[in-house]
Design a protein around this motif. Structure first.
Motif, PDB file in Angstrom:
ATOM      1  N   PRO A  84      -5.047   2.672  10.868  1.00 52.26           N
ATOM      2  CA  PRO A  84      -4.464   1.638  10.018  1.00 52.26           C
ATOM      3  C   PRO A  84      -3.180   2.097   9.324  1.00 52.26           C
ATOM      4  CG  PRO A  84      -6.283   2.685   8.892  1.00 52.26           C
ATOM      5  CD  PRO A  84      -6.257   3.263  10.282  1.00 52.26           C
ATOM      6  N   THR A  85      -2.499   1.144   8.698  1.00 50.14           N
ATOM      7  CA  THR A  85      -1.200   1.450   8.108  1.00 50.14           C
ATOM      8  C   THR A  85      -1.286   2.509   7.022  1.00 50.14           C
ATOM      9  OG1 THR A  85      -1.575  -0.566   6.811  1.00 50.14           O
ATOM     10  CG2 THR A  85       0.016  -0.696   8.624  1.00 50.14           C
ATOM     11  N   LEU A  86      -2.380   2.574   6.290  1.00 50.05           N
ATOM     12  CA  LEU A  86      -2.488   3.585   5.241  1.00 50.05           C
ATOM     13  C   LEU A  86      -2.528   4.985   5.845  1.00 50.05           C
ATOM     14  CD1 LEU A  86      -2.577   4.121   2.265  1.00 50.05           C
ATOM     15  CD2 LEU A  86      -5.060   3.781   2.292  1.00 50.05           C
ATOM     16  N   GLN A  87      -3.098   5.130   7.034  1.00 46.27           N
ATOM     17  CA  GLN A  87      -3.069   6.431   7.697  1.00 46.27           C
ATOM     18  C   GLN A  87      -1.646   6.823   8.063  1.00 46.27           C
ATOM     19  OE1 GLN A  87      -5.966   8.582   8.469  1.00 46.27           O
ATOM     20  NE2 GLN A  87      -4.132   9.875   8.482  1.00 46.27           N
ATOM     21  N   THR A  88      -0.825   5.828   8.415  1.00 50.70           N
ATOM     22  CA  THR A  88       0.584   6.114   8.690  1.00 50.70           C
ATOM     23  C   THR A  88       1.259   6.697   7.461  1.00 50.70           C
ATOM     24  OG1 THR A  88       0.717   4.336  10.330  1.00 50.70           O
ATOM     25  CG2 THR A  88       2.789   5.111   9.399  1.00 50.70           C
ATOM     26  N   VAL A  89       0.958   6.163   6.286  1.00 50.28           N
ATOM     27  CA  VAL A  89       1.527   6.693   5.047  1.00 50.28           C
ATOM     28  C   VAL A  89       1.098   8.140   4.846  1.00 50.28           C
ATOM     29  CG1 VAL A  89       1.548   6.489   2.530  1.00 50.28           C
ATOM     30  CG2 VAL A  89       1.704   4.441   3.953  1.00 50.28           C
ATOM     31  N   ILE A  90      -0.169   8.414   5.050  1.00 51.26           N
ATOM     32  CA  ILE A  90      -0.671   9.788   4.915  1.00 51.26           C
ATOM     33  C   ILE A  90       0.069  10.712   5.871  1.00 51.26           C
ATOM     34  CG2 ILE A  90      -2.690  11.280   5.189  1.00 51.26           C
ATOM     35  CD1 ILE A  90      -4.412   8.833   4.414  1.00 51.26           C
ATOM     36  N   GLN A  99      -4.852  -5.405   3.926  1.00 51.99           N
ATOM     37  CA  GLN A  99      -6.014  -5.151   3.067  1.00 51.99           C
ATOM     38  C   GLN A  99      -6.564  -3.742   3.260  1.00 51.99           C
ATOM     39  OE1 GLN A  99      -8.628  -8.493   4.029  1.00 51.99           O
ATOM     40  NE2 GLN A  99      -7.751  -9.672   2.344  1.00 51.99           N
ATOM     41  N   ALA A 100      -5.650  -2.812   3.572  1.00 53.44           N
ATOM     42  CA  ALA A 100      -6.046  -1.406   3.685  1.00 53.44           C
ATOM     43  C   ALA A 100      -6.106  -0.730   2.316  1.00 53.44           C
ATOM     44  CB  ALA A 100      -5.066  -0.652   4.585  1.00 53.44           C
ATOM     45  N   LEU A 101      -5.517  -1.381   1.305  1.00 52.28           N
ATOM     46  CA  LEU A 101      -5.564  -0.849  -0.050  1.00 52.28           C
ATOM     47  C   LEU A 101      -6.692  -1.507  -0.825  1.00 52.28           C
ATOM     48  CD1 LEU A 101      -1.767  -0.868  -1.053  1.00 52.28           C
ATOM     49  CD2 LEU A 101      -3.096   0.986  -0.040  1.00 52.28           C
ATOM     50  N   ALA A 102      -7.277  -0.766  -1.755  1.00 52.44           N
ATOM     51  CA  ALA A 102      -8.269  -1.351  -2.648  1.00 52.44           C
ATOM     52  C   ALA A 102      -7.590  -2.409  -3.512  1.00 52.44           C
ATOM     53  CB  ALA A 102      -8.907  -0.267  -3.509  1.00 52.44           C
ATOM     54  N   PRO A 103      -8.279  -3.466  -3.870  1.00 51.80           N
ATOM     55  CA  PRO A 103      -7.664  -4.539  -4.664  1.00 51.80           C
ATOM     56  C   PRO A 103      -7.089  -4.022  -5.975  1.00 51.80           C
ATOM     57  CG  PRO A 103      -9.799  -5.217  -3.804  1.00 51.80           C
ATOM     58  CD  PRO A 103      -9.680  -3.748  -3.525  1.00 51.80           C
ATOM     59  N   THR A 116       3.706   1.492  -7.124  1.00 51.00           N
ATOM     60  CA  THR A 116       3.075   2.604  -7.834  1.00 51.00           C
ATOM     61  C   THR A 116       2.537   3.634  -6.846  1.00 51.00           C
ATOM     62  OG1 THR A 116       2.452   1.136  -9.646  1.00 51.00           O
ATOM     63  CG2 THR A 116       1.290   3.234  -9.494  1.00 51.00           C
ATOM     64  N   LEU A 117       1.905   3.160  -5.783  1.00 50.42           N
ATOM     65  CA  LEU A 117       1.368   4.079  -4.782  1.00 50.42           C
ATOM     66  C   LEU A 117       2.480   4.794  -4.034  1.00 50.42           C
ATOM     67  CD1 LEU A 117      -1.616   2.014  -3.333  1.00 50.42           C
ATOM     68  CD2 LEU A 117      -1.663   3.855  -5.027  1.00 50.42           C
ATOM     69  N   VAL A 127      -7.928   4.464  -4.080  1.00 49.96           N
ATOM     70  CA  VAL A 127      -6.863   3.524  -3.691  1.00 49.96           C
ATOM     71  C   VAL A 127      -7.094   2.865  -2.336  1.00 49.96           C
ATOM     72  CG1 VAL A 127      -5.178   4.828  -5.021  1.00 49.96           C
ATOM     73  CG2 VAL A 127      -5.398   5.268  -2.562  1.00 49.96           C
ATOM     74  N   ALA A 128      -7.984   3.398  -1.519  1.00 48.59           N
ATOM     75  CA  ALA A 128      -8.139   2.899  -0.150  1.00 48.59           C
ATOM     76  C   ALA A 128      -9.347   1.988  -0.032  1.00 48.59           C
ATOM     77  CB  ALA A 128      -8.280   4.067   0.822  1.00 48.59           C
ATOM     78  N   ALA A 129      -9.181   0.937   0.761  1.00 48.10           N
ATOM     79  CA  ALA A 129     -10.329   0.119   1.127  1.00 48.10           C
ATOM     80  C   ALA A 129     -11.235   0.945   2.031  1.00 48.10           C
ATOM     81  CB  ALA A 129      -9.849  -1.144   1.840  1.00 48.10           C
ATOM     82  N   PRO A 130     -12.526   0.595   2.092  1.00 50.10           N
ATOM     83  CA  PRO A 130     -13.437   1.364   2.953  1.00 50.10           C
ATOM     84  C   PRO A 130     -12.931   1.410   4.399  1.00 50.10           C
ATOM     85  CG  PRO A 130     -14.674  -0.108   1.524  1.00 50.10           C
ATOM     86  CD  PRO A 130     -13.222  -0.475   1.354  1.00 50.10           C
ATOM     87  N   GLY A 131     -13.012   2.584   4.971  1.00 46.26           N
ATOM     88  CA  GLY A 131     -12.553   2.745   6.346  1.00 46.26           C
ATOM     89  C   GLY A 131     -12.278   4.201   6.637  1.00 46.26           C
ATOM     90  N   PRO A 132     -12.194   4.562   7.916  1.00 47.85           N
ATOM     91  CA  PRO A 132     -11.969   5.969   8.289  1.00 47.85           C
ATOM     92  C   PRO A 132     -10.518   6.382   8.095  1.00 47.85           C
ATOM     93  CG  PRO A 132     -12.075   4.607  10.260  1.00 47.85           C
ATOM     94  CD  PRO A 132     -12.360   3.696   9.098  1.00 47.85           C
TER      95      PRO A 132
END
Length: 232
Positions: A81-87, A142-146, A152-153, A202-207
């Protein structure tokens, strides 16, 4: 053609030598004599390519930005997911700051020189723009927690990544971690621990992998051999 190739090699040597001097002593203490000696060229050859120290510093900053942009944009969309790209993007930045003197010098020069923020010369401006763009898409996915603001992130991710510069400027002790292939990326080790602490909030549930999905970093042969999207 041979003359042009020699000119390009000389310019590259000057950029690398200048980055090394700027990185070690800063802009004010750096001298053109020291840079030309480090590059193994005459002062006249330096002046042919760069008329002033300020022009040389801007060239280092521009190269740092263009190089890191290429590395980061190659990663974008590569690892959902996109949040992994940020990491993964922050891991690339940590690797560049630890092993690429041009990128590291570009960051130092951005702090020391009083220029208006510009993504073509100030890497932190560029990196903030790229990270925020991906984090806004992570919000849409919706990869981020609400309740978390991508701006900020972005600031948090950028602070974690660039903060590794201070860690790698400290000489490693005798117990520094190593792998079978040689010294590990100290900055990436710290960054993985930072993400381990941050992700649950900060992350929604997921690997997601705090260590990134890029595998172990190996130091390229020169500051211009950039990481590929499929591994560092």
């Amino acid at each position: 053609m041979a003359k042009q190739e020699r000119a390009e090699r000389t310019r590259g040597a000057l950029l690398t030598a200048a980055a090394d001097v700027f990185d070690h002593v800063g802009y004010e203490r750096a001298s053109l004599n020291a840079i030309s000696e480090a590059a193994g060229v005459t002062k006249g050859a330096l002046s042919f390519h760069f008329a002033t120290k300020a022009e040389l510093a801007r060239a280092v900053q521009s190269t740092a930005c263009s190089s890191s942009r290429a590395a980061l944009t190659a990663l974008d969309h590569a690892h959902p997911p996109t949040l992994q790209t940020v990491i993964d993007m922050t891991h690339v930045l940590a690797h560049l700051l630890e092993h690429h003197v041009v990128v590291r010098a570009g960051i130092r020069l951005s702090r020391e020189l009083d220029y208006a923020p510009d993504a073509s010369y100030d890497c932190t401006v560029l990196w903030r723009e790229l990270l925020e763009d991906v984090l806004r898409r992570a919000e849409d996915d919706q990869a981020l927690a609400p309740g978390h603001d991508p701006r900020t992130l972005t600031a948090l991710a950028l602070t974690m990544a660039t903060g590794t510069e201070l860690l790698v400027r400290t000489p490693p002790g005798p117990d520094a971690p190593c792998s079978a292939d040689g010294p590990r990326d100290t900055g990436r080790d710290w960054l993985a621990q930072f993400w381990q602490l941050v992700l649950p909030g900060v992350a929604a549930p997921g690997p997601l992998r705090p260590t990134g999905t890029l595998g172990p970093c190996r130091v390229p042969a020169s500051p211009y051999d950039l990481p590929r999207a499929d591994g560092l």
